[in-house]
Scaffold this active site. Sequence first.
Site, short mmCIF file in Angstrom:
data_model
loop_
_atom_site.label_atom_id
_atom_site.label_comp_id
_atom_site.label_asym_id
_atom_site.label_seq_id
_atom_site.Cartn_x
_atom_site.Cartn_y
_atom_site.Cartn_z
N ARG A 1 0.84 -1.21 0.00
CA ARG A 1 0.00 0.00 0.00
C ARG A 1 0.87 1.26 0.00
O ARG A 1 0.54 2.25 -0.65
CB ARG A 1 -0.96 -0.03 1.18
N LYS B 1 -2.67 6.41 1.21
CA LYS B 1 -2.51 6.87 2.59
C LYS B 1 -1.55 8.05 2.64
O LYS B 1 -0.36 7.89 2.93
CB LYS B 1 -2.01 5.69 3.45
N GLU C 1 -16.04 6.85 4.41
CA GLU C 1 -15.04 6.48 5.41
C GLU C 1 -15.53 6.81 6.82
O GLU C 1 -16.23 7.81 7.01
CB GLU C 1 -13.77 7.27 5.08
N1 PLP Z 1 -9.23 4.41 6.55
C1 PLP Z 1 -8.41 5.40 6.92
C2 PLP Z 1 -8.69 6.77 6.48
C3 PLP Z 1 -7.29 5.10 7.71
O1 PLP Z 1 -6.45 6.07 8.10
C4 PLP Z 1 -7.05 3.79 8.11
C5 PLP Z 1 -5.87 3.45 8.89
O2 PLP Z 1 -4.91 3.02 8.41
C6 PLP Z 1 -7.95 2.79 7.70
C7 PLP Z 1 -9.03 3.14 6.93
C8 PLP Z 1 -7.74 1.37 8.09
O3 PLP Z 1 -6.74 0.77 7.34
P1 PLP Z 1 -5.87 -0.40 7.94
O4 PLP Z 1 -6.81 -1.45 8.38
O5 PLP Z 1 -5.03 -0.85 6.81
O6 PLP Z 1 -5.10 0.17 9.06
C1 COI Z 2 -4.04 3.43 11.34
O1 COI Z 2 -5.03 2.80 11.69
O2 COI Z 2 -2.92 2.93 11.20
C2 COI Z 2 -4.14 4.83 11.04
O3 COI Z 2 -3.34 5.28 10.30
C3 COI Z 2 -5.20 5.62 11.61
C4 COI Z 2 -4.73 6.97 12.12
C5 COI Z 2 -3.83 6.88 13.30
C6 COI Z 2 -4.19 7.84 11.05
#
Ligand code: PLP
Ligand code: COI
Length: 339
Positions: free
Chosen positions: A80, A183, A219
């Site tokens: 990612r 991200k 989101e």
């Molecule tokens: N959506 C957003 C905007 C996020 O910042 C995060 C955190 O990383 C997620 C979703 C969840 O993604 P992940 O499960 O890969 O941490």
């Molecule tokens: C995560 O879940 O890793 C995130 O990035 C969420 C937040 C701390 C930005």
Amino acid sequence: MSSIDWKGLPFGYFKTDYNVRCYYIDGKWGELEVSDSEYITMHMAATCLHYGQEAFEGMKAFTGKDGKVRIFRLDENGKRMNRSAVGLMMPEVPAELFRKAILKAVKMNIKYVPPYGEGASLYVRPLLIGTGAQVGVKPAKEYMFMVFVGPVGPYFKEGFNPVKMQIVRDYDRAAPLGTGSIKVGGNYAASLRASERAHDEGYASCIFLDAKEKKYIDEAGPANFFGIKNNTYITPDSVSILPSITNMSLRTIAEEIGMKVERRHVPVEELETFEECGACGTAAVISPICKIVDRDSGKVYQYCKDGHVGPISEKLYNRLKGIQEGIEEDKYGWITFVE
Ligand code: PLP
Ligand code: COI
């Protein structure tokens, strides 16, 4: 580190001993370096400061019941990060370099990995930034990739207890053809006003709708949204949400426990029909949602009325935590051991 109050840790910055850094100069990545400084010295015209050439990742390391330290889905985070790099015209970080950097950062700070059973974990934060100077709007020629870590507690103060969320229409986090699916810092900057207002108004976070039609759930603050009904796990399909690695894992787990999985547009009105709802992400893990309030219409959607977490959310949570903490078999190869 017996002096750390593991159970009382918030989700926040915590100083540890080392971080690792690597520089991209003259078209190639250099050697990984270890630093004990919390600071970065950079050019005042660095593109990350002016034009947002910045991407980050987030994953967690856990101490298992067996005392071994496990990192969850390291390689997916690396993939990612590279999609984010491509999206902002930054150089990709080779998978091997990413892996080596994460392992080194965790190993060098191993004493900060919370012990099993304390409800905490080690948050691992990789960062990729344009450090080269530009004043015209164009990509930098130089970059830095770094990884720092720190022990954290639950993202929402409620932990694995239901949270309240607020639907907003007067702010968008990301545009349909913008950067919502990668991200990058800009998405978080764009979400700040709405999330701070949601906090001030008594909510854990806000739920953004699709920016174009304002019809569908997008989101859930810093996490993906899911709803459960009729033995089905339903989660939004949208071009402007981050493809959550936690959500991806929960879809696999849901199928494994005999549920159907649907990834599709989720109209706001459908909220009425869910038996359970939650937000999922690395930081949020699964945060069950007990109440969603539509800020414009005042409509209230209520879940887990008696204050208890729904049975399916609980099952999904236990299975996910079980794999992360080595209690359940890692049959999909999601774990990297830190040895
Ligand atoms: N959506 C957003 C905007 C996020 O910042 C995060 C955190 O990383 C997620 C979703 C969840 O993604 P992940 O499960 O890969 O941490
Ligand atoms: C995560 O879940 O890793 C995130 O990035 C969420 C937040 C701390 C930005």
